[in-house]
Structure formats: structure tokens, C-alpha cells
Design a protein around this motif. Structure first.
Motif, mmCIF file in Angstrom:
data_model
loop_
_atom_site.group_PDB
_atom_site.id
_atom_site.type_symbol
_atom_site.label_atom_id
_atom_site.label_comp_id
_atom_site.label_asym_id
_atom_site.label_seq_id
_atom_site.Cartn_x
_atom_site.Cartn_y
_atom_site.Cartn_z
ATOM 1 N N PRO C 189 0.781 -1.232 0.000
ATOM 2 C CA PRO C 189 0.000 0.000 0.000
ATOM 3 C C PRO C 189 0.818 1.291 0.000
ATOM 4 O O PRO C 189 0.435 2.254 -0.633
ATOM 5 C CB PRO C 189 -0.845 -0.098 1.269
ATOM 6 C CG PRO C 189 -0.911 -1.551 1.557
ATOM 7 C CD PRO C 189 0.392 -2.116 1.111
ATOM 8 N N GLY C 192 2.376 1.561 -3.437
ATOM 9 C CA GLY C 192 1.466 1.267 -4.540
ATOM 10 C C GLY C 192 1.987 0.168 -5.446
ATOM 11 O O GLY C 192 1.396 -0.141 -6.470
ATOM 12 N N LYS C 213 -7.498 -0.539 -10.406
ATOM 13 C CA LYS C 213 -7.316 0.656 -9.562
ATOM 14 C C LYS C 213 -8.177 0.577 -8.318
ATOM 15 O O LYS C 213 -7.740 0.896 -7.226
ATOM 16 C CB LYS C 213 -7.707 1.912 -10.364
ATOM 17 C CG LYS C 213 -6.535 2.605 -10.968
ATOM 18 C CD LYS C 213 -6.700 4.046 -11.413
ATOM 19 C CE LYS C 213 -8.056 4.618 -11.553
ATOM 20 N NZ LYS C 213 -8.213 5.291 -12.864
ATOM 21 N N LEU C 214 -9.403 0.121 -8.501
ATOM 22 C CA LEU C 214 -10.313 0.018 -7.361
ATOM 23 C C LEU C 214 -9.814 -1.021 -6.362
ATOM 24 O O LEU C 214 -9.888 -0.819 -5.145
ATOM 25 C CB LEU C 214 -11.715 -0.364 -7.835
ATOM 26 C CG LEU C 214 -12.458 0.760 -8.537
ATOM 27 C CD1 LEU C 214 -13.697 0.221 -9.230
ATOM 28 C CD2 LEU C 214 -12.865 1.852 -7.552
ATOM 29 N N GLU C 217 -7.092 0.586 -4.341
ATOM 30 C CA GLU C 217 -7.634 1.508 -3.331
ATOM 31 C C GLU C 217 -8.175 0.724 -2.156
ATOM 32 O O GLU C 217 -7.937 1.054 -1.000
ATOM 33 C CB GLU C 217 -8.777 2.344 -3.942
ATOM 34 C CG GLU C 217 -8.305 3.404 -4.909
ATOM 35 C CD GLU C 217 -7.337 4.366 -4.254
ATOM 36 O OE1 GLU C 217 -6.280 4.620 -4.855
ATOM 37 O OE2 GLU C 217 -7.620 4.834 -3.134
ATOM 38 N N GLY C 218 -8.911 -0.308 -2.490
ATOM 39 C CA GLY C 218 -9.466 -1.162 -1.447
ATOM 40 C C GLY C 218 -8.370 -1.781 -0.599
ATOM 41 O O GLY C 218 -8.483 -1.899 0.621
ATOM 42 N N LYS C 220 -5.525 -0.490 0.100
ATOM 43 C CA LYS C 220 -4.998 0.517 1.040
ATOM 44 C C LYS C 220 -5.897 0.625 2.263
ATOM 45 O O LYS C 220 -5.430 0.716 3.400
ATOM 46 C CB LYS C 220 -4.887 1.875 0.366
ATOM 47 C CG LYS C 220 -3.807 1.935 -0.681
ATOM 48 C CD LYS C 220 -3.448 3.353 -1.085
ATOM 49 C CE LYS C 220 -2.286 3.304 -2.076
ATOM 50 N NZ LYS C 220 -2.492 4.125 -3.267
ATOM 51 N N VAL C 221 -7.193 0.591 2.021
ATOM 52 C CA VAL C 221 -8.146 0.653 3.135
ATOM 53 C C VAL C 221 -7.949 -0.546 4.054
ATOM 54 O O VAL C 221 -7.913 -0.429 5.283
ATOM 55 C CB VAL C 221 -9.602 0.677 2.591
ATOM 56 C CG1 VAL C 221 -10.598 0.468 3.711
ATOM 57 C CG2 VAL C 221 -9.871 1.980 1.869
#
Lengths: 329, 273, 257
Positions: C189, C192, C213-214, C217-218, C220-221
Motif C-alpha cells: 500500500p 502502490g 485501480k479500485l 484503493e481497497g 490501502k483501506v
């Protein structure tokens, strides 16, 4: 099973055992605290987890409705009188990290054989309750166990978990019905009702040579999600392993103790005190006189263990602790 | 201050990176989860759980895993087994080293697989493998007791790792987390008379140990287990305190196996410390 | 049998989630105290535990590498984990692929060069499966490695993503996985950087970038969630190691120095 000990350690432990002084201060017949939880695998029909010290076993029981013709040899009458089951015990590599991974299958297979032996004990599984449509359909149990970690006395913990999972098991309620086919020539069945579903307990007299009606089948009863407990679950035998170090025996061995006491006898004892199974482990031989001496006392302890486990299982607080399989307490 | 893998700690321009960190894009980044430590310009991360990282001078308790030509391999709970060379052990005067070098069977007369010993880490020969020696009479084969294993992070560096508890139990706190608990042996008994009694030093035979001592050993072992479960660092002081408390409470060794008793003990004893 | 509807008229999935909503996530560290590190992770009904041993002396010296640690992965799927009872067979192709993917994911992330000639053994147990096997396996392994104090460049955070017509969805259940084209992504994360992309189905390349990409992002969460659990545990341990003295004030967690 355990990592090797030095000669000095082994001698210290054995001498201590013979003097009734164990490494952790327990007496020869003391069990470490046993933790039980049921309902830990929500997708199974019954499940339980048992932990003693570092030994941790997870058991799940599932029910599948099988066609008896598929699993039973047509004319084998003996098999017809037996409850159907499949079982397995897997020892995860993390349970015995110091052992090379290629010895694990042996251990898993030995324990699976023992589990199979237990489930085959006469009157252990209630045939009557597990039969759905006599001679046609029955519930087949899958009893699967996973040894997650090892801290000595695997067999007793395994069977404590198996008992608890069978205690937790709920057998779905079913209702049988019989289809009558349009051209049924069976006068014994009454007038053919052609394609209609008739509710009837479907036992047909094979011996009289009558033709069975087609597709005798069952359905799950509406509105009963719970199911019924297994009949005779309070009477399920417990497993108690005797570690023999002549002239004494002791229970619930630690890994180091197991390493210096290779001779063991596994007993299956009913809560009533009846001894229903016996299995020897290890290479050394046992004199009958030795065994006779210890059996009486051992069976008594087996009964106490059974009572303690049953009391624990009856306590509603431990039922359905949910599926949190993290740190177990 | 706490950090976790992947977290930027500080700029690499101002600080040097130590253990548990690495440098990327001009920053010092943590590779472990733990506490950040700063000594002058050196930044490092101390993990709260790890296997043993040996340092010269450390006292360790180890178990022989293999006998090879002219050396033994010893498990010390580190990322590789340590080496104990034949030249690093005390041998009886008459024994010819040359004869032993190629004879593994002869070597087993001293240490064989499974044996436990206490040794000191000596300067290593590069490539990170620890080298041990048992040349002092304090060191060597262990008997008259039992082993318990805890996480190495719970053993702090002290002036001595050989302790005797008031209850008559000898304790060896290996820096690697292996702890030996045994019947007390007086100093003078250990040294022996002149000459080197190899038979005594390398013997596998235990002395007679009375029941009271055995009970004391069990008690100490159970107390150590409890502290380890609660991640309380182990010292002889805290163990002595805990032992006194247990005796005052009239607890038998097996009473200490109960979780509530254990929790209680830690609370009481750490409050006193 | 009713047709499975990945997304209903109200744009909700079959389990009531919105397309980019993750399942309930929970994690716990040190579930097996006898291992060097361990963790248990659950995404909805999928439950996986991982145990780490090492770095330690290799059992098979022939396989070691002179300049780094060897990473071994063993996988155990409980017979009751899936829909149908399945007994594990050694050399099962799917499990072997799974193990190989996990190994490939972690080898560049663990600082193996610090431990030449040693071995790191990771044992993964799949206790219950409802989609997201690779995702859960990777996340459990990350946490177990952190628990063991084995140095890594970053958390490895993994998530599955799928596509229904033009709508991307995250964290797929078993039903969704069987029905939709999907991909599992593992990401570091902080930077990236991606350490794994695994696909078993076909997907048009135009759609891929968005899903990817999604998923990142997920990821990272998810790292944030995992880190919360780790910090909590570290706090507790640090406090205990202070000798249990009453130090109830929270320690500062800022990263600025």
C-alpha cells in the motif's frame, strides 16, 4: 511425536513420574484444564473445538442424505444395519513443526483409523434416527477433525472434541412420502393412485417380492431449522489414554512425558463404566497382570471424565460460542 | 513510539538506519512492528516478538541436533543452528584430539543428539552462524532438572545468568529463551578437585533429587509459564518474589496451572516490583 | 433454481452490499502461541489462519540458498470449508497453485537476504471458504509475518475484484466468483507496488484498469484495518513488557520526528 530429550531430562522425568511428581506438579491422574466450545463452524450440522494445554483440535460434523443403494452393497445385510459415515483426521504441519512433513500422513492415518473404529463401535451412532427412508435413504455423517497444534495427549482431546461435536449435532426433521406410478400392478399397495403423492412411512416388504413403488423419497419438515439432537449423546464413550510406566500409569501426558513413555493404552469408556474399546500404542509389550491392575482404576477415571464433559456440554453458556476461531479461551 | 512495516520513520539524511529499518527514497522506513529506538543518530525498531539474535558474550542454553566431524550443531532458537567446535570444549587430559576429529562415535561420548548444554557465544567466523564454547567449568552438559522455553525477548541482558533462588533451585536464563531449572549444586561441588573429571562433567546420570526440590522445580517452571503468557520479562528477582507469594498463598505447583490463579499472581507480583 | 442476480434493481449485491463495499473484516494475532508468529483473518464467511515458523535452520539443507532464506508455503483446506466435503489430496492442483501464488507474493517482500541458508515455513489453514481464498490467505500471511517479527518492506494487502456488465465490485463471495470475471490483486500500500495479479477468467482489457485501480484503493483501506489490529496488539505487549506497571496513557503514535 515430541522433539528428542536428553538422557538426563528423560531420566529426571521418569524418576519423577515413578515418585508421582510430575514436571508441572500435577498428580498422576490429574488432567490439565479442558476448554470446550461448540457451534464453532456455523456451516456444519455440528461442530466443536477442544483445547488442553497447547493441544487444539477442531471437529466438524456434516450430514448428507445418501441413497443407500449407492453406499451399501446390495445384498450385504450386515452393512444395512450400520449407520453410514466417513471420517478423517488431519494433522496440520504447524501442529508438529519439528517433525519432517512426510511423517505427518502416518500420524493422520493412524488417528483416522482410530476415529473410524470409534464411530463403528456398536450402538454408538443411532441407526434408527439416521435412517430417513428405510433401505432407501439415510443420513451419512462426515466427521472431520483438524489437529491445529500439539501439546501432548492428542487422542483424548480429539475424542473430547468429537463427542462435543456429536453433542452439538442437530439432525434435520424429515417426512417421508411415496410416489405411486401410474402402472403399479401391486395389489398390496392398494388401488393405484397414479402420480399422486401419498404420505406414508415407506417400509416395503422386500422379502415378499413385492415391487417397490418408484421414488420413495423424503423432504425436510417446514419450519424446523433446529433439528433434533443425536439420540444417546449422553452415552457416547470417552477416550482416556493410559501412559504406562510400570508399575504406575498416568493420564494427560505432556509432550516431554510422551517422549519418555512410549507405551500407551487407549480406552473407550461409556459413562456407565462399560469398557467398549481398547487400543494399544507403542512397541513394548504389556503383561496382562499389569493391565488388569490399572483397568479398574482407569475406567473409574474415564467415568469421571465423561461426567465432567457432559456437565460442561449441558451448560448453555458454552453452546454456540460462534465462529470466532481466534485466540481461544 | 510504535511503528509498523512500511511506515516512514524519518529522513535518511539526518539519521542512520539500524536494525528493523531500511532506506528507500531518502527515508528511513520500518520493516518491523514494534517500538522505535533512537540512540544518538541511529534509528532502529525493536520488535516485540522475534527469534534469538546472538551476540558475542551471550550465555545460551542449547540442544545438540547433529554430530558432525570435529563439531556439533546446536539448536539455540535462532535462524540457524549454532556450531560447537571440538576445539571449543574441555576434554580430559589424556584424550587425543586428533583421534576424535574424524570419529563421530567417540564424539558422542561427550555430547550426543538431544543433549542440553549451557555455553557462551564466542566471536563468529562470519556469515552469521553463531559459534559457541564451553571452556569454563560453569558451562557444559545440563542435568538434574528440566527445560522450559520462552520468547527470547523476555530475557534481559544481566551481569549473570546463573541464579539460585532462595527455595534451593538453580536457574540458568539463556539469552535465547531456553531456561534450565535444576536442583541446586553448590559452587565448590561444581569445581571438583584438581584435574578434570570428564566422567562427571559429561555424565548423563542425575543425582538423587528429593521430592521437595522436585516440587520447587515444578513451581518455578509453572511460574515462568505464567509470566511468559503475560509477556512479563523474566529476572531472578521477579521469580523469587513470585515464589514467595505462591508459598504465602499456600499454592501447590499444580494450583498455578489455573488461569485465574496465574492472572492473580501476575497482578500481585508486578504491583510489588 | 432461481437465477443468481449479482446486482439487483437497487444496485445492491446478493448479500446486500453496495458494489465497492467490503465484507466485514476481522483479524487476530498470535492465535497459535507455539508458532513464531500466527494470525487469523476473516472476510465475511471466509476464514483463514496462518502460522509462521522461522527463520530457522532448514530441515532440508539441499534446498537452502546461500544468500537468502527459503520461503515454504503449506496449505491445508479443512474438509468442511467449502460447499461440498472434500478431502485434501496431496498435490491438488488448485492448492499447489495457491501456495505458489502466495510464495511468489511474499518472496520479494520479506527481507530474506538477512537470513542466508535458513528457512521460513508458512502454514495456511482454510477453515471456511466463501470466495476470496487468495485474498484471505495473503492477508493472514502478512499478519502472521508481522506477528513473528520477520522484517518486510510493507504490509501486503490483497483484495478480489469482479465485473458485472460495467459495474466493478470488490471482495467477492463464492457465488459472485463463480459467476463473474474476477481478479485478485496484492499490493504494497505505501508505494502502490503490486506483488500479485491473479486471474482465472477472461476480461476485456479496457475494463481491467478500472477494476485494478479500485482493488488497489481497497487494498490501502484494508491495510489500515490490519494495521489497527497490529498496533493494538503491540501496545498491549509493550505495556506488559514494561513490567506491567500501570501505564494506561496511550503512547503517541505520530510518525513525525
Amino acid at each position: 511425536m515430541a522433539a528428542p530429550l536428553s538422557k538426563a531430562e528423560s531420566s529426571y522425568l521418569s524418576t519423577g513420574l515413578l515418585l508421582s511428581e510430575r514436571a508441572d506438579g500435577r498428580s498422576l491422574l490429574d488432567y490439565r484444564p479442558i476448554t470446550l466450545a461448540t457451534g464453532v463452524v456455523p456451516s456444519a450440522n455440528g461442530s466443536a473445538r477442544a483445547r488442553v494445554g497447547d493441544t487444539d483440535v477442531l471437529v466438524a460434523v456434516k450430514l448428507d442424505a445418501v441413497r443407500l443403494d449407492d453406499v451399501v452393497d446390495g445384498d450385504d445385510e450386515r452393512q444395512e444395519g450400520k449407520a453410514q459415515f466417513v471420517c478423517s483426521v488431519e494433522c496440520s504441519p504447524s501442529a508438529l513443526p519439528h517433525l519432517p512433513t512426510d511423517t505427518l500422513p502416518d500420524l493422520s492415518s493412524d488417528l483416522t483409523t482410530l476415529l473410524s473404529y470409534y464411530l463403528s463401535l456398536p450402538s454408538l451412532l443411532p441407526l434408527r434416527q439416521l435412517l430417513i427412508v428405510p433401505r432407501r435413504r439415510a443420513w451419512q455423517l462426515s466427521v472431520d477433525a483438524l489437529l491445529l497444534s500439539y501439546g501432548g495427549n492428542v487422542t483424548d482431546v480429539l475424542f473430547a472434541a468429537v463427542r462435543a461435536a456429536l453433542w452439538d449435532l442437530r439432525v434435520p426433521k424429515t417426512r417421508n412420502f411415496v410416489y405411486d406410478t401410474p402402472d403399479a400392478a401391486d395389489s398390496a399397495l392398494g388401488p393405484g393412485l397414479g402420480g399422486f403423492r401419498i404420505e406414508r412411512a415407506g417400509v416395503l416388504d422386500h422379502a415378499r417380492g413385492l415391487r417397490r413403488p418408484e421414488a420413495a423419497d423424503f423432504e425436510l419438515e417446514d419450519g424446523s431449522d433446529e433439528g433434533v439432537p443425536l439420540e444417546g449423546r449422553e452415552l457416547l464413550p470417552v477416550c482416556i489414554t493410559l501412559n504406562l510406566l510400570t508399575p504406575i500409569f498416568y493420564l494427560d501426558a505432556l509432550p516431554a512425558e510422551e517422549a519418555c513413555t512410549p507405551c500407551r493404552v487407549i480406552l473407550f469408556v461409556r459413562p456407565s463404566g462399560a469398557l467398549c474399546g481398547l487400543h494399544r500404542v507403542g512397541d513394548s509389550e504389556i503383561m496382562p497382570a499389569e493391565l488388569k491392575q490399572v483397568l479398574h482404576e482407569a475406567v473409574k477415571h474415564g467415568q469421571e471424565l465423561a461426567k465432567a464433559l457432559n456437565d460442561r456440554l449441558r451448560d448453555p453458556k458454552i453452546a454456540s460460542l460462534g465462529s470466532n476461531l481466534g485466540a481461544f479461551s | 513510539m510504535l511503528t509498523s512495516p512500511g511506515e516512514v520513520i524519518t529522513s535518511a539524511m539526518e539519521f542512520m538506519r539500524g536494525h528493523g529499518t531500511f532506506v528507500e527514497d531518502g527515508s528511513v522506513v520500518a520493516s518491523l512492528s514494534g517500538t522505535i529506538e533512537r540512540v544518538n543518530k541511529l534509528v532502529s525498531v525493536r520488535a516485540l516478538q522475534t527469534r534469538y539474535h546472538g551476540e558475542v558474550g551471550d550465555l545460551v542454553v542449547g540442544r545438540i541436533t547433529e554430530v558432525q566431524a570435529a563439531r556439533w550443531k546446536v539448536d539455540v532458537n535462532s535462524h540457524q543452528d549454532a556450531i560447537l567446535r571440538l576445539s571449543s570444549v574441555n576434554l580430559p587430559g589424556g584424550v587425543q584430539r586428533r583421534k576424535l576429529e574424524s570419529d563421530e562415535l567417540e564424539m558422542r561420548k561427550f555430547f550426543e543428539e538431544g543433549d542440553l548444554l549451557v555455553a557462551e557465544v564466542q566471536p563468529m567466523h562470519g556469515d552469521g552462524v553463531l559459534s559457541l564454547h564451553t571452556r569454563s567449568l560453569k558451562y557444559g552438559k545440563l542435568r538434574n532438572g528440566q527445560l522450559i522455553s520462552v520468547s527470547p525477548v523476555l530475557i534481559r541482558r544481566r551481569s549473570t545468568h546463573f541464579c539460585t533462588l532462595p527455595c534451593g533451585v538453580d536457574l540458568i536464563l539463556g539469552m535465547n529463551g531456553y531456561i534450565w531449572i535444576a536442583k541446586h549444586v553448590a559452587e565448590n561441588e561444581r569445581e571438583g578437585e584438581e584435574g578434570f573429571d570428564a566422567e562427571a562433567v559429561y555424565s548423563n546420570k542425575n543425582d538423587d533429587i528429593d521430592l521437595e526440590t522436585r516440587a520447587a522445580i515444578s513451581r518455578v517452571s509453572n511460574l515462568i509459564s505464567i509470566f511468559a503468557r503475560h509477556s512479563v520479562p523474566l529476572t531472578d528477582t521477579i521469580l523469587a518474589k513470585a515464589y514467595d507469594w505462591a508459598v504465602q498463598q499456600e499454592l501447590s505447583p499444580k494450583d498455578l496451572l489455573r488461569t485465574e490463579t496465574g492472572d492473580n499472581m501476575v497482578e500481585m507480583v508486578t504491583a510489588l516490583a | 433454481m432461481s437465477r443468481f442476480e449479482p446486482l439487483n434493481a437497487g444496485n445492491l449485491r446478493s448479500d446486500g452490499r453496495r458494489p465497492l463495499e467490503l465484507r466485514s473484516f476481522s483479524a487476530e494475532l498470535t492465535t497459535h502461541p507455539s508458532a513464531d508468529g500466527s494470525a487469523s483473518v476473516s472476510h465475511g464467511l471466509t476464514q483463514v489462519t496462518a502460522c509462521v515458523y522461522g527463520p530457522r535452520e532448514a530441515k532440508n539443507r539441499a534446498q537452502t540458498m546461500h544468500d537468502r532464506a527459503l520461503v515454504n508455503i503449506e496449505v491445508e483446506v479443512a474438509p468442511w470449508a467449502g460447499e461440498v466435503r472434500r478431502q485434501r489430496t496431496k498435490g491438488d492442483r488448485r492448492t499447489a497453485e495457491f501456495a505458489a501464488s502466495v510464495k511468489a507474493t511474499f518472496e520479494p517482500v520479506i527481507q530474506t537476504t538477512l537470513y542466508p541458508r535458513s528457512e521460513i515455513d508458512i502454514h495456511i489453514h482454510v477453515l471456511q471458504l466463501d470466495g476470496g481464498l487468495l485474498q484471505a490467505g495473503i492477508n493472514a500471511t502478512t499478519l502472521a509475518l508481522v506477528d513473528a517479527g520477520i522484517p518486510m518492506l510493507d504490509y501486503v494487502s490483497s483484495l478480489s475484484a469482479g465485473l458485472y456488465h460495467t459495474t466493478a465490485m470488490l471482495d467477492l463471495t463464492n457465488l459472485e466468483e463463480s459467476d463473474l470475471p474476477s481478479v485478485t490483486v496484492a499490493v504494497l500500500p505505501r508505494s502502490g507496488k503490486v506483488t500479485l495479479v491473479s486471474m482465472e477468467t477472461r476480461l476485456h482489457v479496457d475494463r481491467f484498469e478500472e477494476m485494478f485501480k479500485l482493488a488497489m484503493e481497497g487494498g490501502k483501506v484494508l491495510r489500515g484495518e490490519m494495521d489497527k489490529v497490529v498496533r493494538e496488539r503491540t501496545k498491549v505487549l509493550a505495556r506488559q513488557m514494561e513490567g506491567g506497571a500501570a501505564q494506561d496513557e496511550d503512547r503517541m503514535e505520530t510518525d513525525d520526528l
